[in-house]
Design a protein around this motif. Sequence first.
Motif, PDB file in Angstrom:
ATOM      1  N   LYS A 101       9.409  -7.041  -0.036  1.00  0.00           N
ATOM      2  CA  LYS A 101       9.939  -7.866  -1.117  1.00  0.00           C
ATOM      3  C   LYS A 101       8.734  -8.193  -2.227  1.00  0.00           C
ATOM      4  CE  LYS A 101      13.593 -10.391   1.233  1.00  0.00           C
ATOM      5  NZ  LYS A 101      14.054 -11.564   1.756  1.00  0.00           N
ATOM      6  N   ARG A 102       7.518  -8.141  -1.607  1.00  0.00           N
ATOM      7  CA  ARG A 102       6.245  -8.268  -2.448  1.00  0.00           C
ATOM      8  C   ARG A 102       5.975  -7.103  -3.329  1.00  0.00           C
ATOM      9  NH1 ARG A 102       4.761 -13.610  -1.145  1.00  0.00           N
ATOM     10  NH2 ARG A 102       5.627 -13.990   1.070  1.00  0.00           N
ATOM     11  N   LEU A 103       6.568  -6.051  -3.159  1.00  0.00           N
ATOM     12  CA  LEU A 103       6.444  -4.699  -4.162  1.00  0.00           C
ATOM     13  C   LEU A 103       7.055  -4.936  -5.245  1.00  0.00           C
ATOM     14  CD1 LEU A 103       6.474  -2.176  -1.268  1.00  0.00           C
ATOM     15  CD2 LEU A 103       4.389  -3.516  -1.933  1.00  0.00           C
ATOM     16  N   ASN A 104       6.484  -4.257  -6.350  1.00  0.00           N
ATOM     17  CA  ASN A 104       7.321  -4.049  -7.704  1.00  0.00           C
ATOM     18  C   ASN A 104       8.436  -3.207  -7.478  1.00  0.00           C
ATOM     19  OD1 ASN A 104       6.149  -1.534  -8.073  1.00  0.00           O
ATOM     20  ND2 ASN A 104       4.232  -2.607  -8.833  1.00  0.00           N
ATOM     21  N   GLU A 105       9.326  -2.949  -8.281  1.00  0.00           N
ATOM     22  CA  GLU A 105      10.633  -1.902  -8.170  1.00  0.00           C
ATOM     23  C   GLU A 105      10.074  -0.196  -8.049  1.00  0.00           C
ATOM     24  OE1 GLU A 105      13.476  -2.827  -7.512  1.00  0.00           O
ATOM     25  OE2 GLU A 105      12.884  -5.038  -7.645  1.00  0.00           O
ATOM     26  N   ARG A 106       9.066  -0.138  -8.788  1.00  0.00           N
ATOM     27  CA  ARG A 106       8.757   1.314  -8.866  1.00  0.00           C
ATOM     28  C   ARG A 106       8.069   1.646  -7.548  1.00  0.00           C
ATOM     29  NH1 ARG A 106       4.429   4.425 -12.975  1.00  0.00           N
ATOM     30  NH2 ARG A 106       6.278   5.336 -13.815  1.00  0.00           N
ATOM     31  N   GLU A 107       7.174   0.770  -6.823  1.00  0.00           N
ATOM     32  CA  GLU A 107       6.598   0.973  -5.763  1.00  0.00           C
ATOM     33  C   GLU A 107       7.848   0.990  -4.475  1.00  0.00           C
ATOM     34  OE1 GLU A 107       2.348  -1.124  -5.889  1.00  0.00           O
ATOM     35  OE2 GLU A 107       4.000  -2.379  -5.390  1.00  0.00           O
ATOM     36  N   LYS A 108       8.803   0.233  -4.497  1.00  0.00           N
ATOM     37  CA  LYS A 108       9.915  -0.075  -3.437  1.00  0.00           C
ATOM     38  C   LYS A 108      10.730   1.465  -3.376  1.00  0.00           C
ATOM     39  CE  LYS A 108      10.994  -4.957  -3.893  1.00  0.00           C
ATOM     40  NZ  LYS A 108      11.848  -5.923  -4.319  1.00  0.00           N
TER      41      LYS A 108
END
Length: 258
Positions: free
Chosen positions: A208-215
């Motif tokens: 949940k701590r990551l941004n959408e691109r990283e996810k």
Amino acid sequence: MLNNKVEICGVNTAKLPILKPDEKKELFNRILQGDEEAREKYIYGNLRLVLSIIQRFCNRGEHIDDIFQVGCIGLIKAIDNFDINQGVQFSTYAVPMIIGEIRRYLRDNNSIRVSRSLRDTAYKALQVKERLTNANSKEPTIEEISKELEIPKELILFALDAIQDPISLFEPIYHDGSEAIFVMDQLSDEKNTDVNWLENLSLSEALKRLNEREKHILNLRFFEGKTQMEVADEIGISQAQVSRLEKSALKNMKKYIS
């Protein structure tokens, strides 16, 4: 012996000769002089040694005749390389060579295929382990082997694990005369333990701590099993960028996983 099988590869095991010490010595001296007949007699006179060894490999799913033939190859190699000046009995020298030949055969013919590079890594690790053990009179740690080979310890562990012979879940590990205990009886279900539940919760919170691109990148890489090149093509960036973003995302996640 061997499920009462008397004949293996056309050899009547019940009639194999037993060489006396003086006969062995005489035959080996003749072998060193190039006497092929003495070599044949020495091989035939040591087939009981091969038979005694292959019994431990009878439950591997391989035909016993094939294992016997491979064991004979190990015996012949032992005869051709034995040095009578070393002061050890021939059987002491031959047994590990026969076992090694059989194990190599089982690994190379295993239904679970292991890549050549992975096998090479495992064999190098075993050689380093033996050398360091002899030098320091104790077994080295994985970290020491890793440092010696300059290979990550995770890869060494994976390689060593890959060449291990598979064990049947129905292989008995204890028998008290009434009911056997099998390997599968000693396995536990670890899918729903508290430890796994906490690990999954921790992982979910870290994601949940990551941004959408990283996810998106981690999902493609580790849940869909795509390569960095495939991920790069899908989202329209270079492989180097995928690698950099992936490493950054994993580094950030580690902060939130205890």
